[in-house]
Design a protein around this motif. Structure first.
Motif, PDB file in Angstrom:
ATOM      1  N   UNK A  92       0.855  -1.182   0.000  1.00 23.53           N
ATOM      2  CA  UNK A  92       0.000   0.000   0.000  1.00 23.53           C
ATOM      3  C   UNK A  92       0.890   1.232   0.000  1.00 23.53           C
ATOM      4  N   UNK A  93       0.424   2.256  -0.661  1.00 25.22           N
ATOM      5  CA  UNK A  93       1.068   3.564  -0.632  1.00 25.22           C
ATOM      6  C   UNK A  93      -0.037   4.565  -0.312  1.00 25.22           C
ATOM      7  N   UNK A  94      -0.181   4.871   0.963  1.00 25.91           N
ATOM      8  CA  UNK A  94      -1.301   5.673   1.423  1.00 25.91           C
ATOM      9  C   UNK A  94      -0.903   7.144   1.475  1.00 25.91           C
ATOM     10  N   UNK A  95      -1.484   7.948   0.584  1.00 23.67           N
ATOM     11  CA  UNK A  95      -1.149   9.370   0.546  1.00 23.67           C
ATOM     12  C   UNK A  95      -2.278  10.152  -0.106  1.00 23.67           C
ATOM     13  N   UNK A  96      -2.319  11.423   0.203  1.00 18.86           N
ATOM     14  CA  UNK A  96      -3.255  12.310  -0.472  1.00 18.86           C
ATOM     15  C   UNK A  96      -2.794  12.513  -1.915  1.00 18.86           C
ATOM     16  N   UNK A  97      -3.722  12.856  -2.786  1.00 17.13           N
ATOM     17  CA  UNK A  97      -3.433  12.958  -4.214  1.00 17.13           C
ATOM     18  C   UNK A  97      -2.231  13.861  -4.513  1.00 17.13           C
ATOM     19  N   UNK A  98      -2.179  15.024  -3.895  1.00 15.38           N
ATOM     20  CA  UNK A  98      -1.110  15.971  -4.198  1.00 15.38           C
ATOM     21  C   UNK A  98       0.247  15.504  -3.693  1.00 15.38           C
ATOM     22  N   UNK A  99       0.254  14.507  -2.815  1.00 16.62           N
ATOM     23  CA  UNK A  99       1.522  14.023  -2.262  1.00 16.62           C
ATOM     24  C   UNK A  99       1.945  12.670  -2.832  1.00 16.62           C
ATOM     25  N   UNK A 100       1.054  12.030  -3.570  1.00 13.07           N
ATOM     26  CA  UNK A 100       1.397  10.715  -4.114  1.00 13.07           C
ATOM     27  C   UNK A 100       2.223  10.867  -5.380  1.00 13.07           C
ATOM     28  N   UNK A 101       3.340  10.152  -5.416  1.00 14.41           N
ATOM     29  CA  UNK A 101       4.201  10.170  -6.588  1.00 14.41           C
ATOM     30  C   UNK A 101       3.716   9.158  -7.617  1.00 14.41           C
ATOM     31  N   UNK A 102       4.006   9.427  -8.869  1.00 15.10           N
ATOM     32  CA  UNK A 102       3.569   8.533  -9.941  1.00 15.10           C
ATOM     33  C   UNK A 102       4.151   7.133  -9.770  1.00 15.10           C
ATOM     34  N   UNK A 103       5.406   7.046  -9.347  1.00  7.78           N
ATOM     35  CA  UNK A 103       6.022   5.730  -9.171  1.00  7.78           C
ATOM     36  C   UNK A 103       5.375   4.946  -8.029  1.00  7.78           C
ATOM     37  N   UNK A 104       4.823   5.657  -7.043  1.00  2.89           N
ATOM     38  CA  UNK A 104       4.108   4.977  -5.953  1.00  2.89           C
ATOM     39  C   UNK A 104       2.793   4.392  -6.462  1.00  2.89           C
ATOM     40  N   UNK A 105       2.077   5.163  -7.248  1.00  2.00           N
ATOM     41  CA  UNK A 105       0.830   4.693  -7.870  1.00  2.00           C
ATOM     42  C   UNK A 105       1.109   3.458  -8.737  1.00  2.00           C
ATOM     43  N   UNK A 106       2.126   3.563  -9.602  1.00  2.00           N
ATOM     44  CA  UNK A 106       2.475   2.462 -10.494  1.00  2.00           C
ATOM     45  C   UNK A 106       2.931   1.230  -9.711  1.00  2.00           C
ATOM     46  N   UNK A 107       3.653   1.468  -8.614  1.00  2.00           N
ATOM     47  CA  UNK A 107       4.164   0.352  -7.820  1.00  2.00           C
ATOM     48  C   UNK A 107       3.069  -0.497  -7.222  1.00  2.00           C
ATOM     49  N   UNK A 108       2.017   0.146  -6.731  1.00  2.00           N
ATOM     50  CA  UNK A 108       0.895  -0.603  -6.159  1.00  2.00           C
ATOM     51  C   UNK A 108       0.208  -1.445  -7.229  1.00  2.00           C
ATOM     52  N   UNK A 109      -0.045  -0.856  -8.380  1.00  2.00           N
ATOM     53  CA  UNK A 109      -0.716  -1.603  -9.453  1.00  2.00           C
ATOM     54  C   UNK A 109       0.159  -2.755  -9.952  1.00  2.00           C
ATOM     55  N   UNK A 110       1.468  -2.534  -9.997  1.00  2.00           N
ATOM     56  CA  UNK A 110       2.374  -3.587 -10.465  1.00  2.00           C
ATOM     57  C   UNK A 110       2.427  -4.750  -9.485  1.00  2.00           C
ATOM     58  N   UNK A 111       2.571  -4.453  -8.204  1.00  2.00           N
ATOM     59  CA  UNK A 111       2.705  -5.508  -7.199  1.00  2.00           C
ATOM     60  C   UNK A 111       1.383  -6.187  -6.893  1.00  2.00           C
ATOM     61  N   UNK A 112       0.305  -5.425  -6.818  1.00  2.00           N
ATOM     62  CA  UNK A 112      -0.983  -5.973  -6.400  1.00  2.00           C
ATOM     63  C   UNK A 112      -1.799  -6.567  -7.542  1.00  2.00           C
ATOM     64  N   UNK A 113      -1.609  -6.078  -8.754  1.00  2.00           N
ATOM     65  CA  UNK A 113      -2.447  -6.535  -9.869  1.00  2.00           C
ATOM     66  C   UNK A 113      -1.652  -7.207 -10.985  1.00  2.00           C
ATOM     67  N   UNK A 114      -0.641  -6.519 -11.505  1.00  2.00           N
ATOM     68  CA  UNK A 114       0.137  -7.087 -12.606  1.00  2.00           C
ATOM     69  C   UNK A 114       0.769  -8.419 -12.202  1.00  2.00           C
ATOM     70  N   UNK A 115       1.177  -8.538 -10.948  1.00  2.00           N
ATOM     71  CA  UNK A 115       1.809  -9.772 -10.475  1.00  2.00           C
ATOM     72  C   UNK A 115       0.878 -10.972 -10.587  1.00  2.00           C
ATOM     73  N   UNK A 116      -0.421 -10.749 -10.384  1.00  2.00           N
ATOM     74  CA  UNK A 116      -1.387 -11.839 -10.515  1.00  2.00           C
ATOM     75  C   UNK A 116      -1.411 -12.353 -11.950  1.00  2.00           C
ATOM     76  N   UNK A 117      -1.428 -11.446 -12.906  1.00  2.00           N
ATOM     77  CA  UNK A 117      -1.397 -11.822 -14.321  1.00  2.00           C
ATOM     78  C   UNK A 117      -0.132 -12.612 -14.647  1.00  2.00           C
ATOM     79  N   UNK A 118       1.022 -12.101 -14.204  1.00  2.00           N
ATOM     80  CA  UNK A 118       2.302 -12.735 -14.529  1.00  2.00           C
ATOM     81  C   UNK A 118       2.404 -14.119 -13.888  1.00  2.00           C
TER      82      UNK A 118
END
Length: 245
Positions: A92-118
């Motif tokens: 999880x990367x818990x942050x308000x929108x203005x403080x969340x970095x793009x790499x944090x957003x991408x990291x959650x989707x990669x680890x939590x979702x893309x990993x299931x596909x792979x």
């Protein structure tokens, strides 16, 4: 289940570790995946071996297809072809929108979702060949505060549950089941760091009036991995003390 080989991602600690130990108690050989918790994963594997089971720990970034392929190959060489996959790794990367970095957003989707596909893509081929398999996705814990964190978590969770149902329909006639577990407020390292006041607030909202344990989730995963669950397909089991009611 002595002829089964399970691979559990994110198995170094918390829910993943509990699932690995529970499956080992059912006589499964267990491959424990980790990304950073090498010591914890190897300790869990050693615990299984000491109890008379078969286990080994394997390092891999589950969002990296090449590393996942190498991990499955190594697990098969060490323990046998994987026919139970538990996709538990999540962040999880818990942050308000203005403080969340793009790499944090991408990291959650990669680890939590893309990993299931792979991981599922790598696991399905031998399962189809053997006409038996179990794929179990563990939905990652919710973000606790930030609005962007909530959106990020929701996007990953929705994608995971959609993937589970789609894949379940694709492989149902081949002896493979695909299901998901949605844990509620579980007593893990992350939730242990919360203030007593916030923990009390969560408990107040849970009809069961207690925080869940990793073993509560592990028992459900072991059931879905068993022959007793052979007619359960494409479902999401909430292990949450009734909070989603």
């Amino acid at each position: 289940m002595e002829d089964k080989v399970a691979l559990v991602t994110g198995a170094g600690r918390g829910i993943g570790r509990a699932i690995a130990l529970e499956l080992a108690s059912k006589d499964c050989a267990v491959a424990l995946n980790y990304a950073h918790s090498a010591e914890a994963a190897n300790e869990a594997a050693a615990e299984i071996i000491k109890s008379g089971g078969r286990a080994a720990a394997f390092k891999a970034d589950v969002s990296n297809a090449a590393e996942v392929k190498e991990m499955f190959s190594a697990a098969a060489a060490s323990l046998g072809s994987v026919n139970i996959l538990v996709c538990n790794a999540g962040i999880t990367k818990d942050a308000l929108l203005m403080r969340m970095k793009e790499e944090e957003w991408d990291g959650v989707l990669a680890t939590n979702l893309k990993s299931l596909f792979i991981c599922a893509k790598e696991a399905v081929r031998p399962m189809l060949k053997g006409r038996w398999g179990r794929i179990i996705a563990i939905s990652s814990v919710n973000a606790l505060r930030g609005s962007a964190g909530q959106c990020n978590y929701a996007a990953a969770k929705a994608g995971m549950l959609g993937f589970v149902k789609s894949l379940a329909r694709e492989v149902a006639a081949k002896g493979i089941t695909v299901n998901a577990i949605a844990p509620g407020f579980i007593d893990t390292d992350m939730t242990a760091s919360l203030s007593p006041e916030l923990r009390a607030k969560f408990i107040e909202a849970i009809p069961a009036a207690r925080i869940g344990t990793p073993q509560d989730v592990a028992k459900a995963a072991a059931f879905l991995a068993s022959e007793d669950a052979s007619y359960i397909q494409g479902q999401v089991i909430a292990v949450d003390g009734g909070i989603t009611m």
